[in-house]
Structure formats: structure tokens, C-alpha cells
Enzyme design. Structure first.
Site, PDB file in Angstrom:
ATOM      1  N   SER A   1      -6.686  -1.807  -0.766  1.00  0.00           N
ATOM      2  CA  SER A   1      -6.149  -1.057  -1.912  1.00  0.00           C
ATOM      3  C   SER A   1      -7.200  -0.170  -2.613  1.00  0.00           C
ATOM      4  CB  SER A   1      -5.494  -2.019  -2.915  1.00  0.00           C
ATOM      5  OG  SER A   1      -6.355  -3.086  -3.248  1.00  0.00           O
TER       6      SER A   1
ATOM      7  N   HIS B   1      -7.793  -7.790  -8.157  1.00  0.00           N
ATOM      8  CA  HIS B   1      -8.119  -8.597  -6.981  1.00  0.00           C
ATOM      9  C   HIS B   1      -8.287  -7.612  -5.817  1.00  0.00           C
ATOM     10  CE1 HIS B   1      -6.185 -11.356  -9.755  1.00  0.00           C
ATOM     11  NE2 HIS B   1      -6.745 -12.354  -9.101  1.00  0.00           N
TER      12      HIS B   1
ATOM     13  N   ASP C   1      -3.095  -8.403  -7.511  1.00  0.00           N
ATOM     14  CA  ASP C   1      -2.819  -8.812  -6.128  1.00  0.00           C
ATOM     15  C   ASP C   1      -3.619 -10.063  -5.742  1.00  0.00           C
ATOM     16  OD1 ASP C   1      -2.095  -8.760  -3.451  1.00  0.00           O
ATOM     17  OD2 ASP C   1      -3.518  -7.182  -2.915  1.00  0.00           O
TER      18      ASP C   1
ATOM     19  N   GLU D   1     -13.630  -8.376  -7.765  1.00  0.00           N
ATOM     20  CA  GLU D   1     -13.512  -9.256  -6.600  1.00  0.00           C
ATOM     21  C   GLU D   1     -14.396 -10.477  -6.848  1.00  0.00           C
ATOM     22  OE1 GLU D   1     -11.629  -9.648  -3.804  1.00  0.00           O
ATOM     23  OE2 GLU D   1     -12.904 -11.394  -3.510  1.00  0.00           O
TER      24      GLU D   1
ATOM     25  N   HIS E   1       0.822  -1.224   0.000  1.00  0.00           N
ATOM     26  CA  HIS E   1       0.000   0.000   0.000  1.00  0.00           C
ATOM     27  C   HIS E   1       0.848   1.264   0.000  1.00  0.00           C
ATOM     28  CE1 HIS E   1      -3.456  -2.645   1.679  1.00  0.00           C
ATOM     29  NE2 HIS E   1      -3.399  -2.670   0.364  1.00  0.00           N
TER      30      HIS E   1
ATOM     31  N   ASP F   1     -13.998 -12.554 -12.243  1.00  0.00           N
ATOM     32  CA  ASP F   1     -12.593 -12.936 -12.333  1.00  0.00           C
ATOM     33  C   ASP F   1     -11.759 -11.763 -12.864  1.00  0.00           C
ATOM     34  OD1 ASP F   1     -10.149 -14.044 -12.786  1.00  0.00           O
ATOM     35  OD2 ASP F   1     -10.852 -15.660 -14.083  1.00  0.00           O
ATOM     36  N   GLY F   2     -10.951 -11.214 -11.994  1.00  0.00           N
ATOM     37  CA  GLY F   2     -10.130 -10.061 -12.369  1.00  0.00           C
ATOM     38  C   GLY F   2      -9.051 -10.394 -13.389  1.00  0.00           C
TER      39      GLY F   2
HETATM   40  N1  SAM Z   1      -5.872  -5.883  -3.155  1.00  0.00           N
HETATM   41  C1  SAM Z   1      -6.435  -6.027  -1.818  1.00  0.00           C
HETATM   42  C2  SAM Z   1      -5.781  -5.013  -0.910  1.00  0.00           C
HETATM   43  O1  SAM Z   1      -4.595  -4.717  -1.097  1.00  0.00           O
HETATM   44  O2  SAM Z   1      -6.453  -4.500  -0.021  1.00  0.00           O
HETATM   45  C3  SAM Z   1      -6.244  -7.409  -1.251  1.00  0.00           C
HETATM   46  C4  SAM Z   1      -6.628  -8.510  -2.166  1.00  0.00           C
HETATM   47  S1  SAM Z   1      -6.438 -10.105  -1.507  1.00  0.00           S
HETATM   48  C5  SAM Z   1      -4.716 -10.334  -1.427  1.00  0.00           C
HETATM   49  C6  SAM Z   1      -6.887 -11.083  -2.894  1.00  0.00           C
HETATM   50  C7  SAM Z   1      -8.376 -11.035  -3.198  1.00  0.00           C
HETATM   51  O3  SAM Z   1      -8.595 -11.620  -4.485  1.00  0.00           O
HETATM   52  C8  SAM Z   1      -9.262 -11.821  -2.235  1.00  0.00           C
HETATM   53  O4  SAM Z   1     -10.240 -10.962  -1.725  1.00  0.00           O
HETATM   54  C9  SAM Z   1      -9.889 -12.925  -3.102  1.00  0.00           C
HETATM   55  O5  SAM Z   1     -11.227 -13.211  -2.735  1.00  0.00           O
HETATM   56  C10 SAM Z   1      -9.840 -12.304  -4.465  1.00  0.00           C
HETATM   57  N2  SAM Z   1      -9.811 -13.223  -5.625  1.00  0.00           N
HETATM   58  C11 SAM Z   1      -9.319 -14.486  -5.723  1.00  0.00           C
HETATM   59  N3  SAM Z   1      -9.344 -14.908  -7.001  1.00  0.00           N
HETATM   60  C12 SAM Z   1      -9.846 -13.881  -7.730  1.00  0.00           C
HETATM   61  C13 SAM Z   1     -10.079 -13.680  -9.125  1.00  0.00           C
HETATM   62  N4  SAM Z   1      -9.786 -14.635 -10.024  1.00  0.00           N
HETATM   63  N5  SAM Z   1     -10.587 -12.505  -9.535  1.00  0.00           N
HETATM   64  C14 SAM Z   1     -10.869 -11.524  -8.627  1.00  0.00           C
HETATM   65  N6  SAM Z   1     -10.661 -11.641  -7.301  1.00  0.00           N
HETATM   66  C15 SAM Z   1     -10.151 -12.806  -6.864  1.00  0.00           C
END
Ligand code: SAM
Length: 281
Positions: A101, A42, A165, A119, A19, A144-145
Site C-alpha cells: 500500500s 499498518h 490494515d 510499521e 489496493h 504502533d500505528g
Molecule cells: N498495508 C500493507 C499493504 O497493503 O501492503 C499490508 C499490511 S499487513 C496486512 C499488516 C502489517 O501491520 C504487518 O506488516 C505487521 O507487521 C504490521 N503491524 C502489526 N501490528 C502493528 C501495529 N500495532 N502498528 C503498526 N504495524 C503493525
């Protein structure tokens, strides 16, 4: 199966590096008037209660953001990041809330900028939506990101940041991030891409670095912060950011604070850092 929830890890030393780096990139990008598109593939829940059952289970934030907020000798470069943390937390001396984030990005960006957040976990998506719903600059997608992020590239203004992420709970993620980097760079070669990675097994990170170098994409740097020495089978001992097309100021900025972070956030003197150019300009 999605088992990863960021609420267990919010505010840990990995979030601090991620961050802080995010804040420094965006504070550079907003210096020009042109609109910026921020894409978070993500995004997580957008914000976290540190006194929740999940966060208290591991108390990782105590060895991360709390250590930093308790210091009186933080380098000035942390001022804006720490101001954001205290703005999100709002009340009292004891830190109770930590932003994700999307919230940090939204508070670094301006009226003319746009945010596209992905997400996949339905619960975290709901929380993210609730947090961002009043902000008309923001689009929140349940999906799916890895796929969705590409739809926003390139931004019309040709200025933007893609943050990647994922949880890396599935080993495939190490390959998927490289594919996303390649596709994103094809569409938006001048864009900034910030990729977070954990160090769980050092060999996986070496493979990731090799794969990024093999893409032939120029101008990338790597920053890493270890809390303890590499240890196979132990869990995450370090984490890092690979940044493609970084602001020219970023490497010097990170190098000026990484020794401090390694000292404050490292365990029993084992804190270490890396700052390296992965590919030339
Ligand atoms: N970026 C966030 C932050 O810094 O505050 C933290 C993200 S966390 C490490 C990863 C997130 O990705 C989780 O909330 C998870 O549910 C989500 N996730 C997992 N696979 C994903 C996908 N294919 N597409 C989008 N989100 C996904």
C-alpha cells in the site's frame, strides 16, 4: 509477539480488492490541488518478491493478482491499478514483484502530498525504510500505528486518507480498529478512512459492522469479496473494505467491477461480493 508477515499473502485476492480501492480513492482525492496527507497505520514492507520462500509457500498471488493480469477482458477501470502493478514489477511477463500500500499510495500522490507510514515489525520496517528513503514526501516510523496515526490528524489542508490494515492475528484488533476509527473521526470528521477486514469467522465481521454503525459516524460503505463460501475454522474465505466518507464515485465504481472480480477470483464458482451502505450520508 508479531508473527504475521504480509510476504506470505502479497498479491492475493484480498490485496487486489484493497489496493484497487486505495487507487480509486486516491485518484479521486488528487483531482483537487490542495495537498493530501496519506496515513498508513499498518504499512507492511512496501513491496514483496513473489518468488520468495514466503510467497511461494502459499502461492496466494497465483489466485489473486496473477489471475487478473492473465485476463484480456478486464474492465477499463482496472487500467491504472494494473499499470501500477506492472510499473512495480518492471521486467518480463511473469509477475515477480507486487507492491504494498505505501508504494501504491506514493505513486498515486503528487509532489505537494505527504505520507506517514507506521510499521511495528522491525524487519518489515527496515524493508519499508529502504524502499521509501529517497522519497522526501514520506515519513516512516517504527511503532504502533494504532497510536501513531492519530498524531497526523487532522491534516492542515483538511484533505487526507487513513488506511487501517492490521493483521487481526490478535482478536483485540477488531476492537482496536473501531477505537481508531472513532478517534480519527473525532479529529478529522471530513476525512476519508479505509478499513480492511478479513472474514475468518462471519460472526466477528457482523460484530465489527454493528460496532461501526454504533459509532454514529455517518456516510460509510462496505465492499466485500469472497473467494469461497463462509467456513468456520478454515481461515480467511473473504475480505472487505469499510470506507468512511468515500468519494461519491466509489460505490458505483466498485459495483461495476465486483461481479467481475467475484467471477475471476472466486474458487469453483463460489466467488461472491457485497456492496452496501453501512450508514447514511
Ligand atoms: N498495508 C500493507 C499493504 O497493503 O501492503 C499490508 C499490511 S499487513 C496486512 C499488516 C502489517 O501491520 C504487518 O506488516 C505487521 O507487521 C504490521 N503491524 C502489526 N501490528 C502493528 C501495529 N500495532 N502498528 C503498526 N504495524 C503493525
Amino acid at each position: 509477539m508479531l508473527s504475521y508477515r504480509h510476504s506470505f499473502h502479497a498479491g492475493n485476492y484480498a490485496d487486489v480488492l484493497k489496493h484497487f480501492t486505495l487507487q480509486r480513492i486516491l485518484s479521486y482525492l488528487v483531482q483537487k490541488e490542495k495537498p493530501i496527507h496519506y496515513i498508513d497505520s499498518h504499512a507492511g514492507a512496501g513491496g514483496y518478491a513473489l518468488r520468495s520462500k514466503e510467497a511461494e509457500k502459499t502461492s496466494e498471488y497465483m489466485k489473486g493478482i496473477v489471475r487478473l493480469t492473465q485476463r484480456h477482458d478486464c474492465p477499463e477501470l482496472f487500467d491504472e491499478y494494473l499499470a501500477l502493478i506492472s510499473q512495480f514489477h518492471r521486467q518480463g511477463d511473469n509477475l515477480r514483484h507486487y507492491p504494498g500500500s505505501p508504494w501504491i499510495a506514493a505513486h498515486c500522490l503528487r509532489e505537494q502530498d505527504r505520507l506517514f507510514l507506521y510499521e511495528l515489525h522491525p524487519n518489515d520496517h527496515k524493508l519499508l525504510l529502504a524502499q521509501m528513503k529517497k522519497d522526501r514526501r514520506v515519513q516512516v516510523q517504527l511503532g504502533d500505528g494504532f497510536k501513531g496515526a492519530l498524531a497526523h490528524l487532522p491534516p492542515i489542508s483538511r484533505r487526507g486518507l487513513l488506511l487501517i490494515d492490521p493483521p487481526y492475528e490478535i482478536k483485540d484488533d477488531y476492537q482496536k480498529v473501531v477505537k481508531l476509527v472513532i478517534e480519527a473521526h473525532k479529529r478529522f470528521a471530513t476525512g476519508c478512512i479505509a478499513l480492511w477486514y478479513p472474514v475468518v469467522e462471519r460472526s466477528w465481521v457482523k460484530q465489527l459492522e454493528t460496532a461501526i454503525k454504533a459509532t454514529g459516524i455517518a456516510n460509510s460503505v462496505l465492499f466485500e469479496l469472497s473467494q469461497s463460501a463462509d467456513r468456520s475454522g478454515y481461515g480467511m474465505t473473504a475480505s472487505g473494505m469499510i470506507v468512511i466518507n468515500p468519494p461519491w464515485t466509489l460505490k458505483n465504481e466498485l459495483e461495476s467491477v465486483l461481479p467481475y472480480l467475484a467471477d475471476v477470483l472466486g474458487e469453483q464458482g463460489q466467488g461472491k461480493y457485497r456492496s452496501e451502505r453501512l450508514t447514511g450520508e
